[in-house]
Design an enzyme around this catalytic site. Structure first.
Site, PDB file in Angstrom:
ATOM      1  NE  ARG A 145       0.464   2.648  -5.908  1.00 51.09           N
ATOM      2  CZ  ARG A 145      -0.653   2.888  -6.841  1.00 51.09           C
ATOM      3  NH1 ARG A 145      -0.772   3.144  -7.735  1.00 51.09           N
ATOM      4  NH2 ARG A 145      -1.875   2.178  -6.240  1.00 51.09           N
ATOM      5  NE  ARG A 165      -2.133   3.721 -11.467  1.00 52.73           N
ATOM      6  CZ  ARG A 165      -1.889   4.999 -10.930  1.00 52.73           C
ATOM      7  NH1 ARG A 165      -1.436   5.994 -11.529  1.00 52.73           N
ATOM      8  NH2 ARG A 165      -2.310   5.067  -9.644  1.00 52.73           N
ATOM      9  N   GLY A 172       0.862  -1.151   0.219  1.00 55.54           N
ATOM     10  CA  GLY A 172       0.034  -0.368   0.041  1.00 55.54           C
ATOM     11  C   GLY A 172       0.923   1.221  -0.122  1.00 55.54           C
ATOM     12  CB  CYS A 223     -12.480   5.115 -30.965  1.00 53.18           C
ATOM     13  SG  CYS A 223     -11.323   4.993 -32.587  1.00 53.18           S
TER      14      CYS A 223
HETATM   15  N1  LLP Z   1      -1.479  -6.801  -1.295  1.00 55.22           N
HETATM   16  C1  LLP Z   1      -2.963  -7.120  -1.527  1.00 55.22           C
HETATM   17  C2  LLP Z   1      -3.966  -7.938  -0.969  1.00 55.22           C
HETATM   18  C3  LLP Z   1      -3.454  -6.271  -2.748  1.00 55.22           C
HETATM   19  O1  LLP Z   1      -4.712  -6.129  -2.890  1.00 55.22           O
HETATM   20  C4  LLP Z   1      -2.631  -5.071  -3.046  1.00 55.22           C
HETATM   21  C5  LLP Z   1      -3.051  -4.260  -4.175  1.00 55.22           C
HETATM   22  C6  LLP Z   1      -1.336  -5.238  -2.690  1.00 55.22           C
HETATM   23  C7  LLP Z   1      -0.880  -6.238  -1.631  1.00 55.22           C
HETATM   24  C8  LLP Z   1      -0.221  -4.315  -3.279  1.00 55.22           C
HETATM   25  O2  LLP Z   1      -0.474  -2.875  -2.979  1.00 55.22           O
HETATM   26  P1  LLP Z   1       0.574  -1.806  -3.467  1.00 55.22           P
HETATM   27  O3  LLP Z   1       1.818  -1.919  -2.529  1.00 55.22           O
HETATM   28  O4  LLP Z   1       0.991  -1.941  -4.854  1.00 55.22           O
HETATM   29  O5  LLP Z   1      -0.246  -0.431  -3.177  1.00 55.22           O
HETATM   30  N2  LLP Z   1      -4.578  -0.917 -10.133  1.00 55.22           N
HETATM   31  C9  LLP Z   1      -4.415   0.359  -9.079  1.00 55.22           C
HETATM   32  C10 LLP Z   1      -3.982  -0.439  -7.528  1.00 55.22           C
HETATM   33  C11 LLP Z   1      -4.672  -1.523  -7.196  1.00 55.22           C
HETATM   34  C12 LLP Z   1      -4.204  -2.108  -6.082  1.00 55.22           C
HETATM   35  C13 LLP Z   1      -4.671  -3.485  -5.777  1.00 55.22           C
HETATM   36  N3  LLP Z   1      -4.253  -4.280  -4.728  1.00 55.22           N
HETATM   37  C14 LLP Z   1      -3.371   1.468  -9.430  1.00 55.22           C
HETATM   38  O6  LLP Z   1      -3.122   1.511 -10.631  1.00 55.22           O
HETATM   39  O7  LLP Z   1      -3.492   2.435  -8.685  1.00 55.22           O
END
Ligand code: LLP
Length: 415
Positions: A276, A312, A239, A342
């Site tokens: 991320r 995004r 996150g 389009c």
């Molecule tokens: N663990 C779980 C259970 C998750 O659902 C996620 C992300 C992560 C870890 C990793 O989270 P991060 O460190 O990447 O924040 N497509 C969206 C982001 C969706 C995130 C979904 N879950 C975007 O482009 O901002």
């Protein structure tokens, strides 16, 4: 570290000018920096130094095999959400024992595949998943190591589409329902309780909600311990956010500090599942301006990357910086930077001040996470190539798709 810097007005990826990469691999093209990927991982490792901790890269952020392989060699585990991601991790040289499997709708086939591979932990998100998993494990004569993914009902203060820890989200088990479910899990023949998991959302810039969630997880761990259910792992998810525009972004150590402070006397191993923050700033999308069009009210830079390559902006109204690959001091004007798809929602940036001409290259920044991974073939556009830069060397890590590949699974039927 920023791997993408200007030298005499020319934008580089590590030691390579991006124009050379575009010349060799064409555009649109994702470009990643090995040094930046490594530095992001090392930032977690050093923030967690001296603790029993495990960094499980969230594969969904960028699932290219070369990137998974790089993290595997750095010692990472993996957070997966599908059988497809499991196959990728194994193909990339990841160890099954270092895999945690998250996700709200795991199929029987996926559970079976993960049990066969003997993954490290299933992060179970519902009572029916638990029952299903126990049954399959029993049939297979194995036990499934599990954590319950609890929903701590904490507001992560992020975009509603990527917030996952509130009561009204589909994710996890309400924290107040977790205790009775752990009691049942203890009695299930196919289940071995390993931990608790929680993940409250993505692109979080404030460490406080994550610390609040950790506090609630700890309270539950203590109640479980009082009943003789001891946990080996506390999985606090991912996150942590990155800088896309002008956000104030804490460093990795600073972001983790409040959480680690709460956890300092714990015996459990800490598991983090960042996506991320490990790959986002380490990648960009390289694109060429095809057409410059001056409309009555707006000027458009129509580029050869589009919403199918980087979704995004269209999906979340997300901001990505857009930089000229060659800064030549020409006069700037405001452009809508858009793709050829389009849809009016097909934009990469609104109102960007740029000095450009047709044929120029642009770099869409911070595109390493949820870029290629969320791309599609909409408008029958082959997906972009991916290149990994390592110092002065560029490696092609995914070929540009061919048009023939787009319809090779389709059949014309005699009607
Ligand atoms: N663990 C779980 C259970 C998750 O659902 C996620 C992300 C992560 C870890 C990793 O989270 P991060 O460190 O990447 O924040 N497509 C969206 C982001 C969706 C995130 C979904 N879950 C975007 O482009 O901002």
């Amino acid at each position: 570290m920023n791997p993408f810097t200007y030298r005499q007005g020319i934008l580089y990826a590590e030691d390579l000018p991006l124009a050379g990469i575009a010349g060799r691999f064409s555009t649109p093209c994702y470009v990643y920096s090995r040094a930046a990927l490594t530095a992001a991982y090392e930032a977690y490792r050093s923030a967690l130094a001296g603790r029993s901790a495990h960094i499980c890269y969230a594969v969904k952020a960028n699932s290219n095999l070369a990137i998974l392989n790089l993290f595997a060699r750095l010692g990472a585990g993996f957070d997966i959400v599908s059988g497809g991601e499991l196959a990728r991790v194994l193909a990339a040289g990841g160890r099954a024992a270092d895999v945690v499997f998250s996700g709200v709708g795991k199929t029987r086939e996926e559970l079976r595949a993960a049990l066969t591979a003997a993954i490290g932990c299933f992060n179970v998100e519902s009572e029916s998943e638990l029952i299903r998993l126990s049954g399959i494990a029993e049939q297979m004569g194995v036990t499934a190591p599990i954590a319950l993914r609890v929903n701590p009902d904490v507001d992560a203060k992020t975009h509603p589409y990527i917030s996952t820890g509130l009561k009204n989200n589909k994710f996890g088990i309400a924290i107040e329902d977790a205790l009775p479910l752990y009691r049942r899990a203890r009695m299930m023949p196919g289940i071995a309780i390993k931990g608790i998991a929680c993940h409250i959302g993505s692109q979080l810039l404030d460490p406080a909600p994550a610390a609040e969630a950790a506090l609630r997880v700890l309270a539950l761990a203590d109640r479980l311990a009082a009943e003789g259910i001891d946990l080996a792992d506390l999985d606090l998810g991912g996150g942590m956010g990155i800088r896309y525009h002008d956000e104030e972004v804490p460093g990795t150590a600073e972001y983790l500090a409040p959480m680690l402070d709460l956890l300092k006397d714990r015996r459990e191993r800490l598991v983090f599942a960042p996506g991320r923050s490990l790959v986002g700033s380490a990648g960009l999308l390289l694109t060429r301006v095809e057409v410059v069009k001056h409309g009555a009210e707006k000027s458009f830079a129509i580029v050869d990357a589009a919403m199918n390559d980087l979704m995004r902006p269209a999906l979340y109204d997300a901001w990505h910086d857009i930089l000229p690959v060659r800064r030549d001091g020409g006069s700037e004007r405001l452009y809508e930077v858009v793709g050829p798809v389009c849809e009016s929602g097909d934009f990469l940036g609104h109102g960007r001040s740029l000095a450009i001409a047709e044929g120029d290259l642009l770099a869409v920044m911070s595109a390493g996470a949820y870029g290629m991974a969320m791309s599609s073939n909409y408008n029958s556009r082959p997906r972009a190539a991916e290149v990994l830069v390592d110092g002065g060397q560029a490696h092609l890590i995914r070929d540009r798709e061919s048009v023939a590949q787009l319809y090779e699974l389709e059949r014309i039927v005699p009607l």
